[in-house]
Design an enzyme around this catalytic site. Structure first.
Site, PDB file in Angstrom:
ATOM      1  NE  ARG A  52       7.722 -13.775  -3.870  1.00  0.00           N
ATOM      2  CZ  ARG A  52       7.486 -12.467  -3.909  1.00  0.00           C
ATOM      3  NH1 ARG A  52       7.678 -11.784  -5.015  1.00  0.00           N
ATOM      4  NH2 ARG A  52       7.054 -11.837  -2.825  1.00  0.00           N
TER       5      ARG A  52
ATOM      6  CB  THR B  10       7.963   3.018  -6.220  1.00  0.00           C
ATOM      7  OG1 THR B  10       7.011   1.980  -6.431  1.00  0.00           O
ATOM      8  CG2 THR B  10       7.656   3.725  -4.915  1.00  0.00           C
TER       9      THR B  10
ATOM     10  CG  PHE C 102      -0.973  -0.192 -13.838  1.00  0.00           C
ATOM     11  CD1 PHE C 102      -0.109   0.128 -12.802  1.00  0.00           C
ATOM     12  CD2 PHE C 102      -2.060   0.631 -14.057  1.00  0.00           C
ATOM     13  CE1 PHE C 102      -0.321   1.228 -12.000  1.00  0.00           C
ATOM     14  CE2 PHE C 102      -2.286   1.740 -13.261  1.00  0.00           C
ATOM     15  CZ  PHE C 102      -1.414   2.048 -12.225  1.00  0.00           C
TER      16      PHE C 102
ATOM     17  CG  ASN D 275      -2.026  -6.752 -12.910  1.00  0.00           C
ATOM     18  OD1 ASN D 275      -2.278  -6.595 -11.720  1.00  0.00           O
ATOM     19  ND2 ASN D 275      -2.692  -6.123 -13.866  1.00  0.00           N
TER      20      ASN D 275
ATOM     21  CD  GLU E 246       5.555  -5.425  -7.055  1.00  0.00           C
ATOM     22  OE1 GLU E 246       5.121  -4.453  -7.679  1.00  0.00           O
ATOM     23  OE2 GLU E 246       6.724  -5.815  -7.151  1.00  0.00           O
TER      24      GLU E 246
END
Length: 387
Positions: free
Chosen positions: A93, A135, A239, A243, A366
């Protein structure tokens, strides 16, 4: 008649025929291609790259995006696919999430027409793989603290810096790299064969072993002006992609939880102790009931969130609600499921502990529990506590 052991509240009645058909298709793929092999992939720390084009042919890559050979599916359909894939393994996934919700979404939302034409059709087909570099070694929950920089030169841009925990980077054809510029944080479309770009897989993982996460190094990576994503400046860009990924996670976590529950339900009905199946014991039944309660509630959270998203009414703090609740509950379900298996539960013959280990990563990436708690806290009180 509804099977109370798997769908106590008849949630299937809330799904359309098209949604149920998609679920059946992805579930067959998981049963045929993932379940028979996942224990060996996990043990050997192998990502099954041969599945990528198969997932592309099923329309699972960038499936929620429109145009450029993408699927144009609804948010709920994407969520259902994420749930079924993570019932197989979080690593599978995660591939779909990194490819579609992060890399492809960034190009789709903020890319130029030329960037979209160049990358999206091949990525949708699984012929090209993307990654998403946000990151950094010293900037996780605080991406504004990134040190990677992009400096303008006459012919374009020069990137220097480092990224960490970047999914798929060592097998990717293109990387979406976020960097500080004099104008603010911007995204760049970086072909991974560009001189100065390198990605090394992170080894020794106890979680997400059938997946790839990497350290990226950027040393004087020269890019043309056209490599910059023209559609956004600032952290609102990454961002918005995060989401998209967080939304899929709330569905996926319930897939892992459901698989763990179904595994131990079957085990408890077959395993005998004291001359009767352990499913007849009160404490085992309590554990099974508690799992059903949280799986059904979490699935309803995901479904309602998806309906809001499809209606254009979803707020970021509502995504935090689902990510925080569903992953937290899924970990507890998988850990509890392991206890029903006894000593057998620590082997790869059974899925719950594998799922629990994977979900430790899902819980972190996340947005950690703490970050999503504070996002919700700000929404509830109107007072930001982390700025």
């Amino acid at each position: 008649m509804t099977d109370l052991s798997t769908d106590y509240l008849d949630i299937d009645a809330l799904l359309t025929e098209q949604e149920l058909d998609l679920r059946a298709q992805v579930r067959r793929f998981v049963d045929d291609r993932i379940r028979p092999n996942i224990s060996s992939w996990y043990e050997d720390a192998v990502f099954p790259q041969d599945l990528v084009k198969e997932m592309g042919s099923l329309g699972l890559l960038g499936m929620h995006l429109a145009g450029y050979d993408c699927g144009g599916r609804s948010a709920v359909e994407y969520g259902i696919a994420a749930m079924e894939l993570e019932a197989g393994d979080s690593g599978i996934r995660t591939f779909v999430s990194v490819q579609g919700s992060l890399a492809m979404s960034a190009i789709s939302k903020f890319g130029s027409e030329a960037q979209k034409q160049q990358w999206l059709p091949g990525m949708a087909a699984g012929e090209l793989i993307g990654c998403f570099g946000l990151t950094e070694p010293t900037a996780g929950s605080d991406p504004a603290g990134m040190v990677t920089r992009a400096v303008r030169e006459k012919s374009g841009w020069v990137l220097n810096g480092a990224k960490r925990w970047i999914g798929l980077a060592s097998i990717a054809d293109v990387a979406i790299i976020w960097a500080k510029t004099d104008d603010g944080i911007r995204g760049f479309v970086v072909p991974t064969d560009t001189p100065g770009f390198s990605a090394i897989p992170i080894s020794g993982k106890m979680s997400m072993r059938a997946s790839i996460q990497c350290d990226i190094t950027l040393e004087n990576v020269h890019l043309p002006e056209s490599a910059a994503l023209p559609g956004v400046v600032g952290l609102s860009g990454p961002f918005s992609c995060l989401n998209e990924a967080r939304y899929g996670i709330m569905w996926g976590a319930m897939g892992a939880a459901r698989d763990a529950y179904q595994t131990v339900l079957a085990y408890a009905q077959e395993r005998t102790q004291f001359d009767k199946p352990i499913a007849s014991f009160q404490l085992i039944q309590q554990k099974l009931v508690d799992m059903v309660l949280e799986i059904q509630k979490g699935t309803l959270v995901a479904l309602q969130t998806g309906r809001l998203k499809d209606a254009g009414r979803l707020r970021p703090e509502q995504i935090s609600f689902g990510k925080l609740n569903n992953v937290r509950q899924a970990i507890e379900i998988c850990r509890t499921a392991r206890t029903i298996l006894g000593g057998n539960g620590i082997t790869l013959e059974y899925s719950p502990l594998r799922h629990a280990n994977n979900l430790e990563s899902v819980r972190t990436y996340e947005g950690t529990d703490e970050v999503h708690t504070l996002i919700m806290g700000r929404a509830i009180t109107g007072i930001p506590s982390f700025s």
